[in-house]
Design a protein around this motif. Sequence first.
Motif, PDB file in Angstrom:
ATOM      1  N   ASP A  73      32.251  42.917  36.627  1.00 53.73           N
ATOM      2  CA  ASP A  73      33.558  42.852  37.274  1.00 53.73           C
ATOM      3  C   ASP A  73      34.530  42.377  36.206  1.00 53.73           C
ATOM      4  O   ASP A  73      34.595  41.179  35.893  1.00 53.73           O
ATOM      5  N   ASN A  74      35.259  43.290  35.628  1.00 52.83           N
ATOM      6  CA  ASN A  74      36.156  42.926  34.526  1.00 52.83           C
ATOM      7  C   ASN A  74      37.309  42.044  34.989  1.00 52.83           C
ATOM      8  O   ASN A  74      37.868  41.286  34.196  1.00 52.83           O
ATOM      9  N   ALA A  75      37.654  42.135  36.242  1.00 52.10           N
ATOM     10  CA  ALA A  75      38.720  41.277  36.764  1.00 52.10           C
ATOM     11  C   ALA A  75      38.263  39.821  36.865  1.00 52.10           C
ATOM     12  O   ALA A  75      39.077  38.900  36.786  1.00 52.10           O
ATOM     13  N   LYS A  76      36.955  39.640  37.040  1.00 50.94           N
ATOM     14  CA  LYS A  76      36.390  38.297  37.158  1.00 50.94           C
ATOM     15  C   LYS A  76      35.701  37.840  35.878  1.00 50.94           C
ATOM     16  O   LYS A  76      35.112  36.764  35.839  1.00 50.94           O
ATOM     17  N   ASN A  77      35.736  38.675  34.862  1.00 52.47           N
ATOM     18  CA  ASN A  77      35.116  38.338  33.575  1.00 52.47           C
ATOM     19  C   ASN A  77      33.646  37.969  33.734  1.00 52.47           C
ATOM     20  O   ASN A  77      33.147  37.002  33.126  1.00 52.47           O
ATOM     21  N   THR A  78      32.957  38.737  34.546  1.00 50.74           N
ATOM     22  CA  THR A  78      31.579  38.407  34.875  1.00 50.74           C
ATOM     23  C   THR A  78      30.692  39.646  34.842  1.00 50.74           C
ATOM     24  O   THR A  78      31.103  40.721  35.279  1.00 50.74           O
ATOM     25  N   VAL A  79      29.479  39.465  34.341  1.00 46.91           N
ATOM     26  CA  VAL A  79      28.456  40.502  34.394  1.00 46.91           C
ATOM     27  C   VAL A  79      27.290  39.949  35.209  1.00 46.91           C
ATOM     28  O   VAL A  79      26.992  38.755  35.149  1.00 46.91           O
ATOM     29  N   TYR A  80      26.665  40.828  35.973  1.00 46.41           N
ATOM     30  CA  TYR A  80      25.600  40.432  36.887  1.00 46.41           C
ATOM     31  C   TYR A  80      24.311  41.183  36.565  1.00 46.41           C
ATOM     32  O   TYR A  80      24.336  42.297  36.038  1.00 46.41           O
ATOM     33  N   LEU A  81      23.226  40.570  36.934  1.00 44.30           N
ATOM     34  CA  LEU A  81      21.936  41.246  36.897  1.00 44.30           C
ATOM     35  C   LEU A  81      21.247  40.981  38.231  1.00 44.30           C
ATOM     36  O   LEU A  81      20.836  39.852  38.510  1.00 44.30           O
TER      37      LEU A  81
END
Length: 124
Positions: A73-81
């Motif tokens: 989520d580039n708006a939240k500056n987060t990557v998930y697994l």
Amino acid sequence: QVQLVESGGGLVQAGGSLRVSCAASGRTFSNYAMGWFRQAPEKEREFVAAINRSGGSTYYATSVRGRFGISRDNAKNTVYLQMNNLKPEDAAVYYCAAATTSGILTTTTRYNYWGQGTQVTGSS
């Protein structure tokens, strides 16, 4: 540079699910290709999953394909697994990494920045 902080690790039973997250701060998050790696005791760090800058392209290690999902989520500056149907061999410290190079990157040497890792432990 970018700082990466993983979270969400924990104890999980075989067959269970877990989602780990990696929050980035510093530079523009969407400028970085992202990846997840893992390292079990006495083993080398291995590639798990990668995602390109926009999130439109992903790639997985054979051992996790069909069970794990990487997203960002580039708006939240987060990557998930998202990890589903976990197996005992999935237990490891999971690291996220950021690369200034574009594309899908599967080797540790291609990444410029690393988080401190989050532990995923299996329980019987």
